[in-house]
Write an enzyme that holds these catalytic residues in place. Structure first.
Site, PDB file in Angstrom:
ATOM      1  N   PHE A   1     -46.783  55.782  14.406  1.00 43.88           N
ATOM      2  CA  PHE A   1     -45.439  55.203  14.453  1.00 43.88           C
ATOM      3  C   PHE A   1     -44.490  55.914  15.403  1.00 43.88           C
ATOM      4  O   PHE A   1     -43.689  55.265  16.071  1.00 43.88           O
ATOM      5  CB  PHE A   1     -44.840  55.195  13.041  1.00 43.88           C
ATOM      6  N   ARG A   2     -44.563  57.260  15.475  1.00 42.91           N
ATOM      7  CA  ARG A   2     -43.504  57.995  16.166  1.00 42.91           C
ATOM      8  C   ARG A   2     -43.980  58.782  17.383  1.00 42.91           C
ATOM      9  O   ARG A   2     -43.178  59.445  18.021  1.00 42.91           O
ATOM     10  CB  ARG A   2     -42.788  58.922  15.168  1.00 42.91           C
TER      11      ARG A   2
ATOM     12  N   VAL B   1     -51.864  52.551   5.098  1.00 43.95           N
ATOM     13  CA  VAL B   1     -52.101  51.292   4.369  1.00 43.95           C
ATOM     14  C   VAL B   1     -53.398  50.639   4.824  1.00 43.95           C
ATOM     15  O   VAL B   1     -53.709  49.535   4.405  1.00 43.95           O
ATOM     16  CB  VAL B   1     -50.904  50.334   4.599  1.00 43.95           C
TER      17      VAL B   1
ATOM     18  N   HIS C   1     -47.935  54.449   0.177  1.00 38.84           N
ATOM     19  CA  HIS C   1     -47.147  53.409   0.847  1.00 38.84           C
ATOM     20  C   HIS C   1     -47.814  52.049   0.708  1.00 38.84           C
ATOM     21  O   HIS C   1     -47.584  51.134   1.517  1.00 38.84           O
ATOM     22  CB  HIS C   1     -46.922  53.774   2.325  1.00 38.84           C
TER      23      HIS C   1
ATOM     24  N   CYS D   1     -41.206  36.562  -6.345  1.00 42.49           N
ATOM     25  CA  CYS D   1     -41.596  36.636  -7.769  1.00 42.49           C
ATOM     26  C   CYS D   1     -42.754  37.596  -8.029  1.00 42.49           C
ATOM     27  O   CYS D   1     -43.112  37.821  -9.192  1.00 42.49           O
ATOM     28  CB  CYS D   1     -41.960  35.236  -8.283  1.00 42.49           C
TER      29      CYS D   1
ATOM     30  N   CYS E   1     -43.423  30.013  -6.688  1.00 46.06           N
ATOM     31  CA  CYS E   1     -41.977  29.809  -6.489  1.00 46.06           C
ATOM     32  C   CYS E   1     -41.606  29.426  -5.059  1.00 46.06           C
ATOM     33  O   CYS E   1     -40.422  29.417  -4.716  1.00 46.06           O
ATOM     34  CB  CYS E   1     -41.243  31.104  -6.876  1.00 46.06           C
TER      35      CYS E   1
HETATM   36  N1  APR Z   1     -55.006  63.905  15.448  1.00 45.96           N
HETATM   37  C1  APR Z   1     -54.021  64.650  14.867  1.00 45.96           C
HETATM   38  N2  APR Z   1     -52.710  64.259  14.826  1.00 45.96           N
HETATM   39  C2  APR Z   1     -52.410  63.077  15.389  1.00 45.96           C
HETATM   40  C3  APR Z   1     -53.380  62.259  16.032  1.00 45.96           C
HETATM   41  C4  APR Z   1     -54.727  62.713  16.031  1.00 45.96           C
HETATM   42  N3  APR Z   1     -55.680  62.009  16.586  1.00 45.96           N
HETATM   43  N4  APR Z   1     -52.762  61.131  16.495  1.00 45.96           N
HETATM   44  C5  APR Z   1     -51.440  61.265  16.165  1.00 45.96           C
HETATM   45  N5  APR Z   1     -51.227  62.436  15.514  1.00 45.96           N
HETATM   46  C6  APR Z   1     -49.978  62.945  14.949  1.00 45.96           C
HETATM   47  C7  APR Z   1     -48.769  62.721  15.842  1.00 45.96           C
HETATM   48  O1  APR Z   1     -48.582  63.853  16.629  1.00 45.96           O
HETATM   49  C8  APR Z   1     -47.628  62.519  14.843  1.00 45.96           C
HETATM   50  O2  APR Z   1     -46.905  63.731  14.637  1.00 45.96           O
HETATM   51  O3  APR Z   1     -49.738  62.212  13.779  1.00 45.96           O
HETATM   52  C9  APR Z   1     -48.330  62.135  13.533  1.00 45.96           C
HETATM   53  C10 APR Z   1     -48.023  60.713  13.043  1.00 45.96           C
HETATM   54  O4  APR Z   1     -46.685  60.677  12.647  1.00 45.96           O
HETATM   55  P1  APR Z   1     -45.973  59.264  12.381  1.00 45.96           P
HETATM   56  O5  APR Z   1     -46.286  58.349  13.473  1.00 45.96           O
HETATM   57  O6  APR Z   1     -44.556  59.580  12.078  1.00 45.96           O
HETATM   58  O7  APR Z   1     -46.747  58.716  11.100  1.00 45.96           O
HETATM   59  P2  APR Z   1     -46.540  59.116   9.555  1.00 45.96           P
HETATM   60  O8  APR Z   1     -46.090  60.521   9.397  1.00 45.96           O
HETATM   61  O9  APR Z   1     -47.755  58.706   8.842  1.00 45.96           O
HETATM   62  O10 APR Z   1     -45.331  58.127   9.141  1.00 45.96           O
HETATM   63  C11 APR Z   1     -44.934  58.086   7.813  1.00 45.96           C
HETATM   64  O11 APR Z   1     -43.513  56.200   8.241  1.00 45.96           O
HETATM   65  O12 APR Z   1     -43.323  54.331   9.444  1.00 45.96           O
HETATM   66  C12 APR Z   1     -43.512  54.787   8.195  1.00 45.96           C
HETATM   67  O13 APR Z   1     -44.630  53.785   6.370  1.00 45.96           O
HETATM   68  C13 APR Z   1     -44.854  54.333   7.631  1.00 45.96           C
HETATM   69  O14 APR Z   1     -46.485  55.630   6.411  1.00 45.96           O
HETATM   70  C14 APR Z   1     -45.641  55.636   7.527  1.00 45.96           C
HETATM   71  C15 APR Z   1     -44.551  56.672   7.406  1.00 45.96           C
END
Ligand code: APR
Length: 246
Positions: A39-40, A107, A123, A134, A152
Site C-alpha cells: 500500500f505505501r 486479506v 483486517h 444488512c 434487502c
Molecule cells: N520483503 C520485505 N518487506 C517488504 C517487501 C518484501 N518483499 N515488499 C514490501 N515490503 C515492506 C515495505 O517496505 C513496507 O514498509 O512492507 C511494508 C508494507 O507496508 P504497507 O504497504 O503500509 O502495508 P501494511 O503495513 O500491511 O498496511 C497495513 O493498511 O492499507 C491498509 O488495510 C490495509 O492491511 C493494510 C494496512
C-alpha cells in the site's frame, strides 16, 4: 544478504527454536514477492489512489462503482498469484510447533493457502462477501456481477475491514492475548502505520523482531531489525533452523 542481516536472522531463529512461543504478524510486504502490490511503498496502491476515497464505508455508499472496480481488480490480480516460499516456511514452523499464532493484516488468504492453520485475519478477507447494509452473506460471483443483496437489495462488498471500521473482535482479542504472552513477536512486511495493529508489538512481554525491506518509523522499537526481502530472509532462517543444532 548482508552478514549483519544473516547474524540477526540466526539470532531470531534461535529464539524461535528454543522458546517455541512465537507470534508472527504479517503485512502487505509479505505478499509483494507473490506479485501483489503493497500500500505505501513506491509502487503501493495508496501512492496512486486516495485510500479514503476507496477503502471506506462512505465509498461503498456514495462511490460504489469506483469501490467495486478497485476490489474486483484486486480479486482478478489475486487469482493470478500464488503464495511464495516464505509463506511455506511459516506454515512449516507452525507444523513444528514453533509458532503460537500467525496474525495477519493481509486479506489475500495466502498463509492459509500455504498450509498455516492457526491464522487470525485482523483486517478480514477479500474471499468472503456480504451485504454492506444488512450483513447477509453473498458469494464472489454475485459481487463480481454487481448483483444487489438477495435480502434487502443493498450493495455487496468483500468482508475486508475498511478504514474507520472495527476489527473482528474475537480475532483481535485473541491476537492481543497471545502477543502479550509470546517470547517473540516477529513482524514481517509491514510499515506499522495502521492503528490498532501497529500497537501490537509494544504489548508483548517477550522480544520483538522485524523483517522489512524499507525503513519504518517503528524500527527503533524493535530488538532485532532485518532489512531485506521477506522471502529471502525467511528461507535463510528456515535453512538455519533445519541445519543448526538449536
Ligand atoms: N520483503 C520485505 N518487506 C517488504 C517487501 C518484501 N518483499 N515488499 C514490501 N515490503 C515492506 C515495505 O517496505 C513496507 O514498509 O512492507 C511494508 C508494507 O507496508 P504497507 O504497504 O503500509 O502495508 P501494511 O503495513 O500491511 O498496511 C497495513 O493498511 O492499507 C491498509 O488495510 C490495509 O492491511 C493494510 C494496512
Amino acid at each position: 544478504m548482508l552478514s549483519e542481516t544473516k547474524e540477526k536472522a540466526e539470532m531470531t531463529a534461535q529464539i524461535i527454536a528454543q522458546q517455541k512461543n512465537t507470534v508472527i504478524l504479517t503485512g502487505a510486504g509479505m505478499s509483494t514477492e507473490s506479485g501483489i502490490p503493497d500500500f505505501r511503498s513506491e509502487s503501493g496502491w495508496w501512492r496512486k489512489i486516495d485510500q479514503l476515497s476507496i477503502a471506506t464505508a462512505e465509498a461503498v455508499e456514495e462511490n460504489y462503482s469506483v469501490f467495486h472496480e478497485f476490489y474486483s481488480d484486486r480479486l482478478s490480480t489475486l487469482s493470478e498469484c500464488r503464495p511464495h516460499e516464505g509463506h511455506y516456511c511459516l506454515a512449516s514452523w507452525e507444523k513444528s510447533g514453533l509458532v503460537t499464532l500467525l496474525a495477519t493484516q493481509n486479506v489475500d488468504g495466502f498463509h492459509q493457502k500455504a498450509g498455516s492453520v492457526n491464522v487470525e485475519e485482523l483486517h478480514g478477507s477479500i474471499h468472503r462477501f456480504r451485504c454492506h447494509n444488512c450483513g447477509e452473506i453473498a458469494d464472489k460471483e454475485e459481487f463480481m456481477r454487481q448483483k444487489p443483496c438477495r435480502e434487502c437489495e443493498g450493495k455487496l462488498r468483500p468482508s475486508v475491514v475498511l478504514f474507520g471500521e472495527m476489527l473482528p473482535e474475537t480475532a483481535w482479542q485473541r491476537s492481543m492475548e497471545l502477543v502479550e504472552k509470546a517470547e517473540l513477536v516477529l513482524v514481517i512486511g509491514s510499515s506499522l502505520q495502521v492503528y490498532p495493529v501497529s500497537q501490537l508489538p509494544a504489548i508483548t512481554r517477550g522480544k520483538t523482531a522485524l523483517i522489512n525491506r524499507d525503513e519504518t518509523s517503528a524500527d527503533t522499537d524493535f530488538d532485532l531489525v532485518m532489512k531485506g526481502s521477506a522471502k529471502e530472509i525467511l528461507q535463510y532462517m528456515d535453512n538455519y533452523l533445519k541445519n543448526a543444532e538449536v
